[in-house]
Write a protein that holds these residues in place. Structure first.
Motif, PDB file in Angstrom:
ATOM      1  N   SER A 249       6.813 -38.688 -37.057  1.00 39.06           N
ATOM      2  CA  SER A 249       7.315 -39.442 -35.994  1.00 39.06           C
ATOM      3  C   SER A 249       8.860 -39.493 -36.001  1.00 39.06           C
ATOM      4  CB  SER A 249       6.933 -40.875 -36.090  1.00 39.06           C
ATOM      5  OG  SER A 249       5.333 -40.961 -35.779  1.00 39.06           O
ATOM      6  N   ASN A 250       9.463 -39.827 -36.945  1.00 44.09           N
ATOM      7  CA  ASN A 250      11.036 -39.878 -37.015  1.00 44.09           C
ATOM      8  C   ASN A 250      11.419 -39.217 -38.146  1.00 44.09           C
ATOM      9  OD1 ASN A 250      13.395 -40.618 -36.560  1.00 44.09           O
ATOM     10  ND2 ASN A 250      13.295 -42.798 -37.196  1.00 44.09           N
ATOM     11  N   LEU A 251      11.040 -37.933 -38.342  1.00 49.86           N
ATOM     12  CA  LEU A 251      11.907 -37.000 -39.355  1.00 49.86           C
ATOM     13  C   LEU A 251      13.137 -36.429 -39.209  1.00 49.86           C
ATOM     14  CD1 LEU A 251      10.866 -36.224 -42.357  1.00 49.86           C
ATOM     15  CD2 LEU A 251       9.786 -34.270 -41.050  1.00 49.86           C
ATOM     16  N   GLU A 252      14.204 -37.011 -39.958  1.00 54.69           N
ATOM     17  CA  GLU A 252      15.533 -36.505 -39.687  1.00 54.69           C
ATOM     18  C   GLU A 252      16.095 -35.256 -40.770  1.00 54.69           C
ATOM     19  OE1 GLU A 252      17.442 -37.907 -37.544  1.00 54.69           O
ATOM     20  OE2 GLU A 252      16.262 -39.711 -37.125  1.00 54.69           O
ATOM     21  N   GLU A 253      15.374 -34.983 -41.778  1.00 56.43           N
ATOM     22  CA  GLU A 253      15.491 -33.879 -42.630  1.00 56.43           C
ATOM     23  C   GLU A 253      14.458 -33.287 -43.382  1.00 56.43           C
ATOM     24  OE1 GLU A 253      17.195 -35.140 -46.600  1.00 56.43           O
ATOM     25  OE2 GLU A 253      16.323 -37.013 -46.359  1.00 56.43           O
ATOM     26  N   ASN A 254      14.964 -31.838 -43.741  1.00 58.18           N
ATOM     27  CA  ASN A 254      13.672 -31.144 -44.433  1.00 58.18           C
ATOM     28  C   ASN A 254      13.645 -31.572 -45.944  1.00 58.18           C
ATOM     29  OD1 ASN A 254      11.840 -29.190 -45.101  1.00 58.18           O
ATOM     30  ND2 ASN A 254      13.336 -27.384 -45.082  1.00 58.18           N
ATOM     31  N   PHE A 255      13.145 -32.548 -46.262  1.00 64.60           N
ATOM     32  CA  PHE A 255      13.578 -33.289 -47.344  1.00 64.60           C
ATOM     33  C   PHE A 255      12.821 -32.625 -48.556  1.00 64.60           C
ATOM     34  CE2 PHE A 255      10.223 -36.126 -45.715  1.00 64.60           C
ATOM     35  CZ  PHE A 255       9.281 -35.961 -46.364  1.00 64.60           C
ATOM     36  N   PRO A 256      13.328 -32.685 -49.776  1.00 68.82           N
ATOM     37  CA  PRO A 256      12.589 -32.235 -51.002  1.00 68.82           C
ATOM     38  C   PRO A 256      11.484 -33.026 -51.514  1.00 68.82           C
ATOM     39  CG  PRO A 256      14.508 -33.219 -51.836  1.00 68.82           C
ATOM     40  CD  PRO A 256      14.507 -33.429 -50.336  1.00 68.82           C
ATOM     41  N   VAL A 257      10.443 -32.266 -51.740  1.00 68.64           N
ATOM     42  CA  VAL A 257       8.862 -32.886 -52.272  1.00 68.64           C
ATOM     43  C   VAL A 257       8.822 -32.689 -53.785  1.00 68.64           C
ATOM     44  CG1 VAL A 257       7.796 -33.000 -50.142  1.00 68.64           C
ATOM     45  CG2 VAL A 257       7.499 -31.109 -51.547  1.00 68.64           C
ATOM     46  N   ALA A 258       9.373 -31.727 -54.209  1.00 68.54           N
ATOM     47  CA  ALA A 258       9.138 -31.272 -55.928  1.00 68.54           C
ATOM     48  C   ALA A 258      10.257 -30.310 -56.209  1.00 68.54           C
ATOM     49  CB  ALA A 258       7.558 -30.813 -55.817  1.00 68.54           C
ATOM     50  N   LEU A 259      10.238 -30.040 -57.453  1.00 69.14           N
ATOM     51  CA  LEU A 259      10.715 -28.988 -57.875  1.00 69.14           C
ATOM     52  C   LEU A 259      10.119 -27.671 -57.593  1.00 69.14           C
ATOM     53  CD1 LEU A 259      11.987 -30.067 -61.561  1.00 69.14           C
ATOM     54  CD2 LEU A 259      13.402 -30.328 -59.280  1.00 69.14           C
ATOM     55  N   VAL A 260      10.805 -26.569 -57.562  1.00 69.50           N
ATOM     56  CA  VAL A 260      10.195 -25.389 -57.652  1.00 69.50           C
ATOM     57  C   VAL A 260      10.263 -24.713 -59.075  1.00 69.50           C
ATOM     58  CG1 VAL A 260      12.260 -23.695 -56.790  1.00 69.50           C
ATOM     59  CG2 VAL A 260       9.889 -23.106 -56.634  1.00 69.50           C
ATOM     60  N   LEU A 261       8.927 -24.160 -59.626  1.00 65.12           N
ATOM     61  CA  LEU A 261       8.864 -23.427 -61.071  1.00 65.12           C
ATOM     62  C   LEU A 261       9.866 -24.325 -61.959  1.00 65.12           C
ATOM     63  CD1 LEU A 261       9.054 -19.814 -59.657  1.00 65.12           C
ATOM     64  CD2 LEU A 261       7.176 -21.218 -60.260  1.00 65.12           C
ATOM     65  N   GLY A 262       9.649 -25.649 -61.855  1.00 64.23           N
ATOM     66  CA  GLY A 262      10.275 -26.346 -62.806  1.00 64.23           C
ATOM     67  C   GLY A 262      11.666 -26.359 -62.675  1.00 64.23           C
ATOM     68  N   ASN A 305       1.834 -27.407 -23.972  1.00 55.41           N
ATOM     69  CA  ASN A 305       1.189 -26.855 -25.193  1.00 55.41           C
ATOM     70  C   ASN A 305       1.679 -27.463 -26.458  1.00 55.41           C
ATOM     71  OD1 ASN A 305      -0.003 -24.907 -23.111  1.00 55.41           O
ATOM     72  ND2 ASN A 305      -0.301 -23.408 -24.611  1.00 55.41           N
ATOM     73  N   LEU A 306       2.836 -28.115 -26.224  1.00 57.27           N
ATOM     74  CA  LEU A 306       3.677 -28.703 -27.285  1.00 57.27           C
ATOM     75  C   LEU A 306       3.616 -29.999 -27.762  1.00 57.27           C
ATOM     76  CD1 LEU A 306       7.104 -27.222 -26.558  1.00 57.27           C
ATOM     77  CD2 LEU A 306       5.457 -26.155 -28.060  1.00 57.27           C
ATOM     78  N   ALA A 307       3.421 -30.304 -29.091  1.00 59.61           N
ATOM     79  CA  ALA A 307       3.332 -31.558 -29.713  1.00 59.61           C
ATOM     80  C   ALA A 307       4.680 -32.418 -29.603  1.00 59.61           C
ATOM     81  CB  ALA A 307       2.665 -31.850 -30.952  1.00 59.61           C
ATOM     82  N   LEU A 308       5.059 -33.269 -28.963  1.00 56.16           N
ATOM     83  CA  LEU A 308       6.529 -33.457 -28.647  1.00 56.16           C
ATOM     84  C   LEU A 308       7.024 -34.800 -29.363  1.00 56.16           C
ATOM     85  CD1 LEU A 308       7.162 -32.352 -24.837  1.00 56.16           C
ATOM     86  CD2 LEU A 308       7.825 -30.953 -27.114  1.00 56.16           C
ATOM     87  N   GLY A 309       6.178 -35.353 -30.271  1.00 53.82           N
ATOM     88  CA  GLY A 309       6.556 -36.544 -30.842  1.00 53.82           C
ATOM     89  C   GLY A 309       7.425 -36.397 -32.118  1.00 53.82           C
TER      90      GLY A 309
END
Length: 355
Positions: A249-262, A305-309
């Protein structure tokens, strides 16, 4: 290295008290997700920060307590991952119907009173102080029960109206930094194939978390990149049969969710880097989303056709995801979209290079 700000609640229920059981893959989904999150070779979550509830541990009160503990322990700087694999159901009729997750001790005769409804679940997620929360739901959706459970014997008439609809998913994603991944559309089955260890959706999610998703320059896996990988992997594994859903709904950034390969930095595949670059450029040039300056229409697409939320960035993420799957309406293509943008910004070298 550790992803010290990572916290997770992982739930898997296959052997219900009253509701029909699910394949062993459901429990594997939960256990393997938890193991991957807390692995020092993969995601790097501190072991003490990952709570796992399976079968008899995942009662209604057990899930409520685990969510309350997350709300009490998580700080604004944390990233919280919530994963559920099991039954989803709809409660009520018509427009009044709501969605719910089905705990281990759900009673057939009282679904509304013994399931975790969308209103309560949304409130529990909202109470978590973390500024980044990702909820992944791998539950069977409407009209899909038979495929998921076709290899099981026993009484299938348990009163469940299978499903977790998109309106309910959007409610779960309400609030800043809240993201929902759902395993399939409301009209599809969340597939579990015979003799496979994990469901189709969780197989893709695990691969993404183990390094297949695009890695950021700082050695992390970020939320848009993870979903991009999962969505494409599921599409290839089950062509035309299962399409994961993204809600924010209100996402400001492509935030990190985990490390990659440690924590190891890796070079992202060229094609994926180009798609991520296009998403960033379009978000910068048309910050209000695909309707900004009618860019989507001018490229030959159909706005209906778009989801505009959500924010403009979230809208661009969804629109480009749809475009990669052959959607978007009309005659819109990646090239026509770039050409339409270049009409407004002809000197934009990075955009021109993507053509």
């Amino acid at each position: 290295m550790q992803f010290k700000q990572g916290r997770a609640l992982v739930i898997g229920i296959a052997n219900y008290e009253e509701v029909r059981r699910l394949p062993e893959a459901v429990l594997n989904d939960a256990r393997d997700t938890a193991d991957t999150l807390r692995s020092s070779s993969y995601c790097g979550y501190p072991e003490a920060n990952v709570t796992v509830l399976t079968d008899g541990q995942a009662t209604l009160e057990g899930i409520r307590k685990a969510l309350a503990d997350l709300a009490a322990d998580a700080t604004a700087d944390d990233t919280v991952a919530i994963f559920f694999s099991g039954h989803g159901t709809r409660v009520g009729l018509g427009r009044a119907a709501t969605s719910a997750l089905v705990p281990y001790d759900c009673k057939r005769g009282d679904l509304a009173g013994t399931s975790l409804g969308e209103v309560e679940l949304s409130a529990a997620i909202s109470a978590i102080k973390a500024s980044r929360v990702v909820v992944s739901i791998d539950a069977c959706h409407a009209a899909g029960a038979a495929t998921l459970k076709s290899d099981l014997e026993g009484d299938h008439d348990d009163g469940l109206d299978e499903g977790f609809d998109e309106k309910s998913l959007q409610q779960l994603a309400s609030g800043t930094g809240r993201v929902v991944f759902a395993s399939s559309r409301a009209t599809e089955t969340s597939l579990v194939r015979k003799r496979e260890r994990n469901s189709v959706f969780t197989t893709a999610l695990l691969a993404g978390l183990k390094g297949a998703a695009v890695a950021a320059d700082d050695g992390t896996i970020r939320v848009f990149d993870l979903f991009n990988y999962v969505s494409e992997a599921v599409r290839q594994a089950a062509p035309g049969r299962q399409h994961p859903i993204f809600k924010a709904s209100n996402l400001e950034e492509n935030f990190p969710v985990a490390l990659v390969l440690g924590g190891t930095k890796t070079i992202a595949p060229k094609a994926n880097c180009r798609e991520r670059q296009l998403e960033q450029i379009m978000s910068d040039l048309f910050p209000a989303g695909p309707t900004d300056q009618q860019i989507w229409l001018r490229a030959g697409g159909e706005v209906a056709n778009l989801a505009l939320g959500g924010t403009g960035r979230a809208q661009w993420f969804s629109a480009l995801r749809l475009l990669s799957q052959g959607g978007g309406g009309g005659s819109v293509t990646r090239e026509s979209l770039i050409d339409a943008a270049l009409e407004e910004f002809p000197a934009h070298r990075e955009l021109g290079a993507l053509r």
